[in-house]
Scaffold this active site. Structure first.
Site, PDB file in Angstrom:
ATOM      1  N   ASP A  72     -25.646  21.543  36.560  1.00 14.89           N
ATOM      2  CA  ASP A  72     -26.491  20.397  36.877  1.00 14.89           C
ATOM      3  C   ASP A  72     -27.758  20.790  37.604  1.00 14.89           C
ATOM      4  O   ASP A  72     -28.852  20.457  37.174  1.00 14.89           O
ATOM      5  CB  ASP A  72     -25.711  19.396  37.746  1.00 14.89           C
ATOM      6  CG  ASP A  72     -24.737  18.585  36.927  1.00 14.89           C
ATOM      7  OD1 ASP A  72     -25.154  18.039  35.893  1.00 14.89           O
ATOM      8  OD2 ASP A  72     -23.557  18.514  37.305  1.00 14.89           O
TER       9      ASP A  72
ATOM     10  N   ASP B 197     -25.306  16.830  28.238  1.00 11.05           N
ATOM     11  CA  ASP B 197     -24.856  15.680  29.022  1.00 11.05           C
ATOM     12  C   ASP B 197     -26.048  14.846  29.484  1.00 11.05           C
ATOM     13  O   ASP B 197     -26.485  14.945  30.625  1.00 11.05           O
ATOM     14  CB  ASP B 197     -24.010  16.140  30.215  1.00 11.05           C
ATOM     15  CG  ASP B 197     -23.467  14.943  30.987  1.00 11.05           C
ATOM     16  OD1 ASP B 197     -23.582  13.802  30.485  1.00 11.05           O
ATOM     17  OD2 ASP B 197     -22.926  15.139  32.090  1.00 11.05           O
TER      18      ASP B 197
ATOM     19  N   LYS C 185     -25.803  11.561  28.699  1.00 13.67           N
ATOM     20  CA  LYS C 185     -25.094  10.265  28.716  1.00 13.67           C
ATOM     21  C   LYS C 185     -25.877   9.179  27.980  1.00 13.67           C
ATOM     22  O   LYS C 185     -26.321   8.195  28.564  1.00 13.67           O
ATOM     23  CB  LYS C 185     -24.784   9.850  30.153  1.00 13.67           C
ATOM     24  CG  LYS C 185     -23.841  10.823  30.848  1.00 13.67           C
ATOM     25  CD  LYS C 185     -23.349  10.316  32.183  1.00 13.67           C
ATOM     26  CE  LYS C 185     -22.409  11.291  32.835  1.00 13.67           C
ATOM     27  NZ  LYS C 185     -23.034  12.575  33.236  1.00 13.67           N
TER      28      LYS C 185
ATOM     29  N   ASP D 199     -28.022   3.749  24.153  1.00 14.09           N
ATOM     30  CA  ASP D 199     -29.187   3.064  23.583  1.00 14.09           C
ATOM     31  C   ASP D 199     -28.825   2.491  22.216  1.00 14.09           C
ATOM     32  O   ASP D 199     -27.675   2.599  21.781  1.00 14.09           O
ATOM     33  CB  ASP D 199     -30.360   4.052  23.471  1.00 14.09           C
ATOM     34  CG  ASP D 199     -31.697   3.358  23.676  1.00 14.09           C
ATOM     35  OD1 ASP D 199     -31.866   2.240  23.154  1.00 14.09           O
ATOM     36  OD2 ASP D 199     -32.577   3.932  24.350  1.00 14.09           O
TER      37      ASP D 199
ATOM     38  N   GLY E 166     -14.698  16.189  37.974  1.00 14.03           N
ATOM     39  CA  GLY E 166     -14.239  15.633  39.247  1.00 14.03           C
ATOM     40  C   GLY E 166     -13.338  16.600  39.990  1.00 14.03           C
ATOM     41  O   GLY E 166     -12.804  16.288  41.054  1.00 14.03           O
ATOM     42  N   VAL E 167     -13.192  17.802  39.419  1.00 14.68           N
ATOM     43  CA  VAL E 167     -12.364  18.838  40.055  1.00 14.68           C
ATOM     44  C   VAL E 167     -13.213  19.573  41.099  1.00 14.68           C
ATOM     45  O   VAL E 167     -14.366  19.902  40.845  1.00 14.68           O
ATOM     46  CB  VAL E 167     -11.861  19.839  38.983  1.00 14.68           C
ATOM     47  CG1 VAL E 167     -11.249  21.072  39.626  1.00 14.68           C
ATOM     48  CG2 VAL E 167     -10.863  19.147  38.052  1.00 14.68           C
ATOM     49  N   GLY E 168     -12.655  19.811  42.245  1.00 11.47           N
ATOM     50  CA  GLY E 168     -13.370  20.565  43.286  1.00 11.47           C
ATOM     51  C   GLY E 168     -14.165  19.646  44.182  1.00 11.47           C
ATOM     52  O   GLY E 168     -13.598  18.945  45.018  1.00 11.47           O
TER      53      GLY E 168
ATOM     54  N   GLY F 257     -12.938  16.182  44.705  1.00 16.44           N
ATOM     55  CA  GLY F 257     -11.617  16.027  45.320  1.00 16.44           C
ATOM     56  C   GLY F 257     -10.402  16.321  44.461  1.00 16.44           C
ATOM     57  O   GLY F 257      -9.325  16.538  45.001  1.00 16.44           O
TER      58      GLY F 257
HETATM   59  O1  O7M Z   1     -17.961  19.466  39.803  1.00 16.30           O
HETATM   60  P1  O7M Z   1     -19.121  18.568  40.161  1.00 16.30           P
HETATM   61  O2  O7M Z   1     -18.723  17.345  40.893  1.00 16.30           O
HETATM   62  O3  O7M Z   1     -20.238  19.313  40.802  1.00 16.30           O
HETATM   63  O4  O7M Z   1     -19.767  18.102  38.778  1.00 16.30           O
HETATM   64  C1  O7M Z   1     -19.169  17.186  37.959  1.00 16.30           C
HETATM   65  C2  O7M Z   1     -19.959  17.047  36.686  1.00 16.30           C
HETATM   66  O5  O7M Z   1     -19.303  16.152  35.818  1.00 16.30           O
HETATM   67  C3  O7M Z   1     -21.371  16.516  36.855  1.00 16.30           C
HETATM   68  O6  O7M Z   1     -22.161  17.146  35.872  1.00 16.30           O
HETATM   69  C4  O7M Z   1     -21.267  15.040  36.530  1.00 16.30           C
HETATM   70  O7  O7M Z   1     -22.425  14.546  35.922  1.00 16.30           O
HETATM   71  C5  O7M Z   1     -20.130  15.038  35.504  1.00 16.30           C
HETATM   72  N1  O7M Z   1     -19.309  13.835  35.492  1.00 16.30           N
HETATM   73  C6  O7M Z   1     -18.656  13.415  36.613  1.00 16.30           C
HETATM   74  O8  O7M Z   1     -18.726  14.031  37.670  1.00 16.30           O
HETATM   75  N2  O7M Z   1     -17.906  12.275  36.559  1.00 16.30           N
HETATM   76  C7  O7M Z   1     -17.751  11.554  35.430  1.00 16.30           C
HETATM   77  O9  O7M Z   1     -17.044  10.565  35.449  1.00 16.30           O
HETATM   78  C8  O7M Z   1     -18.386  11.979  34.262  1.00 16.30           C
HETATM   79  C9  O7M Z   1     -19.123  13.140  34.298  1.00 16.30           C
HETATM   80  C10 O7M Z   1     -19.574  13.619  33.044  1.00 16.30           C
HETATM   81  O10 O7M Z   1     -19.715  14.756  32.747  1.00 16.30           O
HETATM   82  O11 O7M Z   1     -19.772  12.689  32.118  1.00 16.30           O
HETATM   83  C11 O7M Z   1     -20.085  13.113  30.855  1.00 16.30           C
END
Ligand code: O7M
Length: 206
Positions: free
Chosen positions: A5, A55, A57, A60, A156-158, A161
């Site tokens: 990201d 990603d 998302k 549209d 959502g890992v790490g 939580g």
């Molecule tokens: O491990 P993190 O929290 O640093 O990153 C999580 C990544 O997953 C980050 O790129 C978010 O945009 C994505 N993400 C979520 O965290 N929660 C969601 O419910 C969905 C996404 C996602 O990737 O949606 C496609």
């Protein structure tokens, strides 16, 4: 899978280090704003073994989504994330589609009431994968029951939580991990910890 990201010091170095530990990379808006799509295209070209997920998302009208998907395919992505709540047509783009069904963050209250409907939409559209937050193991179990042949991606890992391995234990195919690896002093070591926890689940050790 790695969530890429935020721009970081040495993206290429980290991608090299993680090649034997991660099967895919999910590229988000922040790093694309920094590198531009040309920069992203070069990175994808240099690391062809990863499964590359766009990603952005997408949410549209179908004509616009189709156009964007064609562009993302040209950048080199293997798959793209779309939001399902907008409603879609079937797209003819030659890349895999992954629909968002239940998000991981605590504010994602709208996904609770619409979970079943979004699963229906995923099924109707015939997406290749869905996103269900690792923080929602009960929804992962339900999604796995309802859509046994669709791949489940769980972020959502790490940092958010959920424990490494927990989403896989609930039925997900892939866990997506970003900040806990990229923000650590030693990303490779942190990724090894995640993979070891996942192996533990797969081998029935935890
Ligand atoms: O491990 P993190 O929290 O640093 O990153 C999580 C990544 O997953 C980050 O790129 C978010 O945009 C994505 N993400 C979520 O965290 N929660 C969601 O419910 C969905 C996404 C996602 O990737 O949606 C496609």
């Amino acid at each position: 899978m790695l969530a890429l990201d935020f721009p970081s010091r040495d993206v290429r170095g980290i991608l090299s280090e993680l090649q034997s530990l991660a099967v895919g990379v999910k590229v988000g808006f922040p790093i694309t704003l920094s590198l531009g799509f040309d920069g992203v295209r070069e990175i994808i070209r240099d690391f062809p073994d990863y499964y590359w997920i766009a990603d952005y998302k997408l949410a549209d009208i179908p004509e616009v989504v189709q156009y964007i998907l064609e562009g993302l395919k040209r950048v080199g992505f293997d798959a793209s994330i779309i939001h399902l709540f907008t409603g879609h047509r079937r797209y003819d783009v030659g890349m895999e589609l992954i629909g968002v069904v239940a998000m991981s963050h605590p504010e994602a209250k709208f996904f609770r009431g619409n979970f079943e409907k979004l699963l229906d939409e995923a099924e109707l559209l015939g997406v290749d994968g869905i996103v269900v937050g690792a923080t929602r193991p009960e929804m992962i179990r339900e999604a796995r029951r309802r859509l046994p042949n669709v791949r489940i991606f769980s972020p959502g890992v790490g940092a958010q939580g959920a424990e490494p391995g927990s989403a896989i234990a609930a039925g997900a195919d892939f866990e997506i991990v970003g900040r806990s690896i990229l923000g650590s002093e030693n990303p490779r070591l942190e990724a090894m910890r995640v993979v070891e926890a996942q192996r533990g689940v797969i081998h029935g050790r935890s």
